[in-house]
Scaffold this active site. Structure first.
Site: not given
Ligand code: GAR
Length: 196
Positions: A112, A17
Site C-alpha cells: 500500500h 510491481n
Molecule cells: C502501487 O502503487 C500500489 O502500492 C498501489 O497501486 C499501485 C500499483 O502499481 N496499491 C494500492 O493503492 C492498494 N490500495 P503497479 O500496477 O504499477 O504495480
C-alpha cells in the site's frame, strides 16, 4: 533437484510491481529452491498482462464484472489461487475489496502506497501528497477483511520535498515499493540474497 516455490501476484493495472518481482525472483535459484511467479488479474485490459507475458508468464484473468456478488468473485479467486498452490500470495496493486470468504481461506500480503494506518484506500499517494505532512511512505501488511487494515510487516518513509510535484513524489513512492516488497517477500520465504 531444485524445489520450486510459487509466489502468486495479484494485480489490477500497470503491473510495474509485478514486473519488478518477476525480474527479482522469477526462475531465480536460492540455495536448493527456484522461485516461480504466477500472476492473476481482475482486469482483462490490465497493462500488467503484457508485462508478464514478456517473461513467458500468462496471467490468469478473473474479470470481477462477470460476477453478480463480491462473494461469487472471491470464491472463484480462491479456487484459481488454490490451483496455483502458492507458497505466498502477494497483492501488488490489486484494487478489490475482499470478503471474509477470501480472507478466511487465503493468507496474503498487500502493498500500500502510504504510511498506514494513514490514507487507506485507492487514492493514498495523492492524499499523502496533499496532507501537509513532510513524509509519506509505503507499507506491506497482512491482508484481512478490513480494507488496508491487517498487521503491518514493514514500512519505508518517503520524504515530501520542497518543489515536489505529485508526479515526482509518486515516482519516489514507486521506487520505495520496488525495494520494500521484494525485501519482505525474501524475508518471509527465507530467500537469502547470497543464495540468489
Ligand atoms: C502501487 O502503487 C500500489 O502500492 C498501489 O497501486 C499501485 C500499483 O502499481 N496499491 C494500492 O493503492 C492498494 N490500495 P503497479 O500496477 O504499477 O504495480
Amino acid at each position: 533437484m531444485a524445489r520450486s516455490i510459487t509466489v502468486a501476484v495479484l494485480f489490477s493495472g500497470e503491473g510495474t510491481n509485478l514486473e519488478n518481482l518477476i525480474r527479482r525472483f522469477h526462475e531465480k535459484r536460492f540455495g536448493d529452491r527456484v522461485v516461480r511467479i504466477a500472476a492473476l488479474t481482475n482486469r482483462p485490459e490490465a497493462g500488467g498482462i503484457a508485462r508478464a507475458e514478456k517473461y513467458g508468464i500468462k496471467p490468469v484473468i478473473v474479470d470481477h464484472r462477470e460476477f453478480a456478488t463480491r462473494e461469487a468473485f472471491d470464491a472463484e479467486l480462491v479456487e484459481r489461487l488454490e490451483a496455483m498452490q502458492p507458497d505466498l500470495v502477494v497483492m501488488a496493486g490489486f484494487m478489490r475489496i475482499l470478503t471474509p470468504l477470501f480472507t478466511s481461506r487465503i493468507e496474503a500480503i498487500n502493498l500500500h502506497p502510504s504510511l498506514l494506518p494513514l490514507f487507506k484506500g485507492a487514492r493514498a499517494i495523492e492524499e499523502s501528497f496533499r496532507s501537509g505532512m513532510k513524509v509519506g511512505g509505503v507499507t506491506v501488511h497482512r491482508v484481512t477483511a478490513e480494507l488496508d487494515g491487517g498487521d503491518i510487516l514493514a514500512q519505508r518513509c518517503v520524504p515530501i520535498e520542497e518543489g515536489d510535484t505529485l508526479a515526482s513524489f509518486e515516482e519516489r513512492i514507486h521506487a520505495a515499493e520496488y525495494e520494500l516488497l521484494p525485501a519482505v517477500i525474501a524475508d518471509l520465504l527465507h530467500l537469502s540474497p547470497s543464495q540468489g
